[in-house]
Design an enzyme around this catalytic site. Structure first.
Site, short mmCIF file in Angstrom:
data_model
loop_
_atom_site.label_atom_id
_atom_site.label_comp_id
_atom_site.label_asym_id
_atom_site.label_seq_id
_atom_site.Cartn_x
_atom_site.Cartn_y
_atom_site.Cartn_z
N LYS A 220 0.99 -1.31 0.17
CA LYS A 220 -0.08 -0.03 0.32
C LYS A 220 0.75 1.35 0.02
O LYS A 220 2.06 1.15 0.95
CB LYS A 220 -0.78 0.02 1.08
O1 G3P Z 1 -7.77 2.00 4.85
C1 G3P Z 1 -8.01 3.89 4.80
C2 G3P Z 1 -8.10 3.80 6.49
O2 G3P Z 1 -8.14 2.98 7.30
C3 G3P Z 1 -8.29 4.68 6.69
O3 G3P Z 1 -9.39 5.45 7.26
O4 G3P Z 1 -11.12 5.79 8.67
O5 G3P Z 1 -8.53 6.54 8.80
O6 G3P Z 1 -10.56 7.90 7.29
P1 G3P Z 1 -10.28 6.27 8.32
#
Ligand code: G3P
Length: 222
Positions: free
Chosen positions: A87
């Site tokens: 990633k």
């Molecule tokens: O996979 C990306 C994700 O973990 C970001 O999510 O909830 O931190 O916006 P968030």
């Protein structure tokens, strides 16, 4: 909808593989932080064993410069396996690294996608997955579903093999809308996964059926 779990919590992943069609796991440094001071490689390998080695494991690089990202990618592959999806945030250094790594046949998930141009460029560089950040886009007054739909149209128009793996969800509605807009894959955190079947009416209906059977047969089985 093809479901990936956006968590590194061993107990939760063990629970989900029992009843959900889990196709993989994604992590990032913030997700790993929630698990405390773990042995990174050992922890990810344990997750791989739980989900099955035929499922996809997406692990994020840490370095912010081109050389460092390449080095991180090499380390991830050496410690966890060559079939790991690396990633990489789709910024300037990230895209440069994606270009180099794709030329070497490395599997790539382009992440931290906040806008269509990032997605279109990563598609051109043959990233395997694009991770548009649904909730974070909404917070910035960008319509994530329109963006996903446009990204999807671009993939179709260019006959690309790239897939959309939508990420960053705060509720089930966002997951369904992202999927409808063209995200074949979604990666969902435990708080939202736990909400999939949390409607109290489901268990209420099941209890009612069981009680009706028990009223006549005096047992809770056939
Ligand atoms: O996979 C990306 C994700 O973990 C970001 O999510 O909830 O931190 O916006 P968030």
């Amino acid at each position: 909808m093809r479901l990936i779990i956006d968590s590194a919590n061993i107990e939760k992943i063990q629970e989900y593989v029992k009843y959900l069609p889990v196709e993989g796991v994604t992590t990032n440094p913030s997700i790993l932080k929630k698990e405390g001071k773990i042995d990174f490689a050992q922890h990810i390998k344990q997750i791989r064993e739980i989900i099955g080695t035929d499922k996809s494991m997406h692990v994020q690089t840490i370095a912010s410069d081109y050389e460092g990202i390449l080095k991180d990618a090499e380390t991830i592959q050496r410690l966890i396996g060559e079939d790991t999806y690396i990633k990489i945030p789709a910024n300037k250094d990230g895209l440069a690294a994606i270009k180099t790594l794709k030329a070497q046949g490395v599997k790539i998930t382009a992440t931290a996608i906040y806008n269509e141009i990032q997605a279109i460029l990563a598609t051109e560089l043959n990233a395997d997955f694009l991770a548009p950040y649904v909730n974070r886009m909404s917070n910035l007054n960008t319509d994530p579903y329109q963006a996903i739909s446009n990204i999807y149209e671009n993939i179709k128009r260019t006959d690309s093999e790239t897939k959309i793996l939508a990420a960053s969800f705060k509720n089930v509605d966002q997951v369904l809308k992202a999927n409808l807009a063209g995200a074949e894959f979604v990666t969902v955190g435990t708080d939202v996964v736990d909400a999939f079947l949390a409607d109290a009416n489901i268990n209420h209906a099941v209890t009612q059926f069981n009680n009706d059977w028990n009223d006549i047969h005096n047992k809770f089985e056939i």
